[in-house]
Every structure is written in structure tokens, then in C-alpha cells.
Design a protein around this motif. Structure first.
Motif, mmCIF file in Angstrom:
data_model
loop_
_atom_site.group_PDB
_atom_site.id
_atom_site.type_symbol
_atom_site.label_atom_id
_atom_site.label_comp_id
_atom_site.label_asym_id
_atom_site.label_seq_id
_atom_site.Cartn_x
_atom_site.Cartn_y
_atom_site.Cartn_z
ATOM 1 N N VAL A 7 20.331 25.640 47.495
ATOM 2 C CA VAL A 7 21.095 24.429 47.780
ATOM 3 C C VAL A 7 20.197 23.229 47.471
ATOM 4 O O VAL A 7 19.097 23.109 48.018
ATOM 5 C CB VAL A 7 21.569 24.374 49.247
ATOM 6 C CG1 VAL A 7 22.316 23.068 49.512
ATOM 7 C CG2 VAL A 7 22.463 25.563 49.565
ATOM 8 N N ILE A 8 20.668 22.360 46.582
ATOM 9 C CA ILE A 8 19.930 21.162 46.204
ATOM 10 C C ILE A 8 20.624 19.956 46.832
ATOM 11 O O ILE A 8 21.793 19.688 46.547
ATOM 12 C CB ILE A 8 19.863 20.984 44.679
ATOM 13 C CG1 ILE A 8 19.360 22.260 43.991
ATOM 14 C CG2 ILE A 8 18.987 19.793 44.317
ATOM 15 C CD1 ILE A 8 19.397 22.197 42.473
ATOM 16 N N LEU A 98 20.830 27.475 56.960
ATOM 17 C CA LEU A 98 20.305 27.930 55.669
ATOM 18 C C LEU A 98 19.037 28.752 55.864
ATOM 19 O O LEU A 98 18.844 29.785 55.204
ATOM 20 C CB LEU A 98 20.032 26.726 54.768
ATOM 21 C CG LEU A 98 21.264 25.977 54.262
ATOM 22 C CD1 LEU A 98 20.850 24.693 53.543
ATOM 23 C CD2 LEU A 98 22.104 26.850 53.334
ATOM 24 N N ASP A 99 18.167 28.307 56.774
ATOM 25 C CA ASP A 99 16.956 29.079 57.073
ATOM 26 C C ASP A 99 17.318 30.466 57.594
ATOM 27 O O ASP A 99 16.733 31.474 57.183
ATOM 28 C CB ASP A 99 16.104 28.350 58.114
ATOM 29 C CG ASP A 99 15.361 27.152 57.532
ATOM 30 O OD1 ASP A 99 15.146 27.115 56.315
ATOM 31 O OD2 ASP A 99 14.998 26.258 58.323
ATOM 32 N N ALA A 100 18.275 30.520 58.511
ATOM 33 C CA ALA A 100 18.674 31.800 59.100
ATOM 34 C C ALA A 100 19.267 32.737 58.062
ATOM 35 O O ALA A 100 19.102 33.963 58.141
ATOM 36 C CB ALA A 100 19.677 31.562 60.233
ATOM 37 N N ALA A 101 19.946 32.159 57.069
ATOM 38 C CA ALA A 101 20.561 32.967 56.015
ATOM 39 C C ALA A 101 19.585 33.301 54.890
ATOM 40 O O ALA A 101 19.920 34.055 53.977
ATOM 41 C CB ALA A 101 21.772 32.234 55.438
ATOM 42 N N GLY A 102 18.380 32.728 54.957
ATOM 43 C CA GLY A 102 17.385 32.986 53.912
ATOM 44 C C GLY A 102 17.701 32.314 52.594
ATOM 45 O O GLY A 102 17.267 32.779 51.529
ATOM 46 N N LEU A 213 29.941 26.997 52.053
ATOM 47 C CA LEU A 213 28.886 27.757 51.375
ATOM 48 C C LEU A 213 28.980 29.255 51.624
ATOM 49 O O LEU A 213 28.185 30.032 51.095
ATOM 50 C CB LEU A 213 27.506 27.258 51.841
ATOM 51 C CG LEU A 213 27.144 25.824 51.469
ATOM 52 C CD1 LEU A 213 25.808 25.436 52.101
ATOM 53 C CD2 LEU A 213 27.095 25.639 49.959
ATOM 54 N N GLY A 214 29.938 29.662 52.432
ATOM 55 C CA GLY A 214 30.108 31.086 52.719
ATOM 56 C C GLY A 214 29.284 31.581 53.880
ATOM 57 O O GLY A 214 29.242 32.790 54.139
ATOM 58 N N LEU A 215 28.638 30.682 54.609
ATOM 59 C CA LEU A 215 27.780 31.122 55.717
ATOM 60 C C LEU A 215 28.608 31.556 56.914
ATOM 61 O O LEU A 215 28.386 32.626 57.479
ATOM 62 C CB LEU A 215 26.823 30.000 56.129
ATOM 63 C CG LEU A 215 25.896 29.469 55.040
ATOM 64 C CD1 LEU A 215 24.925 28.449 55.624
ATOM 65 C CD2 LEU A 215 25.123 30.602 54.384
ATOM 66 N N ALA A 216 29.573 30.739 57.319
ATOM 67 C CA ALA A 216 30.390 31.090 58.485
ATOM 68 C C ALA A 216 31.184 32.352 58.215
ATOM 69 O O ALA A 216 31.313 33.231 59.065
ATOM 70 C CB ALA A 216 31.330 29.934 58.833
ATOM 71 N N ASP A 219 28.957 35.283 58.588
ATOM 72 C CA ASP A 219 28.689 35.587 59.982
ATOM 73 C C ASP A 219 29.827 36.393 60.577
ATOM 74 O O ASP A 219 29.614 37.339 61.340
ATOM 75 C CB ASP A 219 28.488 34.300 60.780
ATOM 76 C CG ASP A 219 27.205 33.584 60.390
ATOM 77 O OD1 ASP A 219 26.324 34.258 59.812
ATOM 78 O OD2 ASP A 219 27.087 32.377 60.653
ATOM 79 N N ARG A 220 31.076 36.055 60.227
ATOM 80 C CA ARG A 220 32.218 36.790 60.749
ATOM 81 C C ARG A 220 32.216 38.222 60.245
ATOM 82 O O ARG A 220 32.536 39.165 60.974
ATOM 83 C CB ARG A 220 33.519 36.081 60.351
ATOM 84 C CG ARG A 220 33.774 34.792 61.131
ATOM 85 C CD ARG A 220 35.222 34.342 60.958
ATOM 86 N NE ARG A 220 35.499 33.961 59.580
ATOM 87 C CZ ARG A 220 35.342 32.734 59.108
ATOM 88 N NH1 ARG A 220 34.868 31.787 59.875
ATOM 89 N NH2 ARG A 220 35.640 32.455 57.855
ATOM 90 N N ARG A 221 31.820 38.411 58.962
ATOM 91 C CA ARG A 221 31.790 39.773 58.423
ATOM 92 C C ARG A 221 30.745 40.618 59.148
ATOM 93 O O ARG A 221 30.955 41.790 59.410
ATOM 94 C CB ARG A 221 31.489 39.723 56.917
ATOM 95 C CG ARG A 221 32.662 39.315 56.064
ATOM 96 C CD ARG A 221 32.436 39.739 54.614
ATOM 97 N NE ARG A 221 31.276 39.097 54.056
ATOM 98 C CZ ARG A 221 31.316 37.970 53.362
ATOM 99 N NH1 ARG A 221 32.447 37.340 53.187
ATOM 100 N NH2 ARG A 221 30.210 37.446 52.852
ATOM 101 N N ARG A 222 29.592 39.989 59.468
ATOM 102 C CA ARG A 222 28.548 40.743 60.151
ATOM 103 C C ARG A 222 28.979 41.118 61.565
ATOM 104 O O ARG A 222 28.584 42.146 62.096
ATOM 105 C CB ARG A 222 27.250 39.917 60.194
ATOM 106 C CG ARG A 222 26.553 39.831 58.857
ATOM 107 C CD ARG A 222 25.122 39.371 59.034
ATOM 108 N NE ARG A 222 25.071 38.045 59.620
ATOM 109 C CZ ARG A 222 25.119 36.921 58.903
ATOM 110 N NH1 ARG A 222 25.245 36.982 57.597
ATOM 111 N NH2 ARG A 222 25.037 35.747 59.489
#
Length: 232
Positions: A7-8, A98-102, A213-216, A219-222
């Protein structure tokens, strides 16, 4: 969307709310040199632009600027910025996600490194971008050309197609489009029509960006398997 690999972020107006202070100083300077213009008009016309380009445009509009105007106005802007700027709401939480998602992130700005050291330092996140701050002044390539963003992606070892850009200006969104990067256009004060016109996905609140960005969604999939086991 699939999660990006990089992410820029643009700086002014995306990470730090410095555009209004910037426009106040530029408007006062141009008015002093014969072009009466309001901060609001400055922001509408010049947001995201290179300072030299602002000077060229202002001269064509009737301003009589000294040869060292860019240096002079930047010195005045730095004084104003040192008085204090605000962080864009939601940025710390976004960087934490973003940090948590690497997912790595960086800054790509038409502003100078000195300016970003002031603004990002004031709001306490300069260290979070250490070694990942890219300035058009250092690289000698300015938005809307794609070189700044392409360099940032290459420096971090990520393909342009796997990178996304977060921008608030048409100039920056155009650079992202030319670089072949998906752009998310932050428009907290209007409908973002200008950003959308150059291909940006418009959003109005940083809290919405993790989902875009697909993060949330990730998280739901996990969480889904754990929910299934509990229901079983």
C-alpha cells in the motif's frame, strides 16, 4: 478484491491534514505577488501539484514571482507546519491493521523529505515509515508521471499490479493509473468525482479502507471455521 502486497500512501491530505495550511501560505504568497487568490481556490486548483508547476501557473495567471519563489514559499510553509498539523482520522488503526496482516506500506509524495519529516514527525508516525519514504524531489520525478510510484514498488520488491495507492488528488490518482496500480481516492469533503474520473475507487472515511483492501473480509473468513465448530 484480493489483498494487495503493498500500500503506497500519498502524504498531504491522506496521512496528515496539511493541505489547508499549505494552501493558506501559498494563497498569501501569491496575493503578495500580484495574484489575488483565496486558500479555497488554491486548494481546488493546485492540490497535489508540484510547487514549481504552481509557480508557472500562477505566473501565467498574472503573478510576478521572484526567481527563488519556490524556496521562499517552502520556507514559509515549513514555519506554518511546525505550528502543528493534525493526523487524518483513522490512520493509526489502519496502519495497525496492515501490520497485523503483514502488508508493507510506504509513502510516495510530491513533497520534499524535509517537509514529510516535519509533518509525519509532528503526528508521531514518521518512524513507522522509516526507510520507506519516497519523495519526488529526491527522485526527480513528479506526479502525475508514474515514476515515483513505480520506484516505490520496485524498491520494496512488489509488482505494480500487486500495489495499491491511496490518494486525495487527481494528480496523484492519475499517476497511479499510469503506473498500472489500483487507486483508492480519499474524498472526505466532496463526492470525489474528479478522482473517480481517473479511475480511483472513491471512499470518504479511512475506517472504510480496510474493508476495501480485503482486510475485514479476510478476518471474517478466518473466523468462519471457528464459528462452524462452535455451532457443531
Amino acid at each position: 478484491m484480493d489483498r494487495p502486497k503493498l500500500v503506497i500512501f500519498d502524504c498531504d491530505g491522506v496521512l496528515v491534514d496539511s493541505e489547508s495550511a499549505h494552501s493558506e501560505v501559498v494563497a498569501a504568497s501569491l496575493t503578495r505577488y500580484g495574484l489575488e487568490i483565496t486558500p479555497e481556490a488554491c486548494m481546488a486548483r493546485f492540490v497535489g501539484s508540484r510547487m514549481a508547476t504552481i509557480g508557472e501557473t500562477a505566473t501565467a495567471m498574472g503573478a510576478t514571482l521572484p526567481d527563488d519563489w519556490v524556496k521562499e514559499v517552502y520556507a514559509e510553509i515549513f514555519v506554518k507546519l511546525r505550528d502543528g498539523v493534525e493526523m487524518i482520522p483513522g490512520i493509526p488503526a489502519l496502519l495497525d491493521e496492515l501490520d497485523a496482516a503483514g502488508i508493507p506500506y510506504c509513502v510516495g509524495s510530491n513533497g520534499s523529505e524535509d517537509k514529510m519529516e516535519i509533518t509525519l514527525g509532528h503526528i508521531g508516525i514518521h518512524d513507522r515509515f522509516a526507510g520507506r519514504i519516497f519523495s519526488a524531489y529526491t527522485l526527480n520525478t513528479w506526479k502525475p508521471e508514474p515514476g515515483l510510484y513505480l520506484h516505490a514498488a520496485q524498491a520494496l520488491g512488489v509488482a505494480a499490479a500487486d500495489s495499491v495507492v491511496v490518494e486525495d488528488s487527481v494528480t496523484g490518482a492519475t499517476a497511479a493509473q499510469r503506473a498500472g496500480m489500483r487507486c483508492f481516492g480519499y474524498a472526505p469533503h466532496d463526492d470525489g468525482a474528479g478522482l473517480a474520473a481517473v479511475g480511483a475507487t472513491v471512499f470518504h472515511d479511512m475506517a472504510a479502507l480496510p474493508g476495501l483492501l480485503g482486510l475485514a473480509e479476510g478476518d471474517r473468513r478466518r473466523e468462519a471455521p471457528a464459528q462452524s465448530l462452535r455451532s457443531a
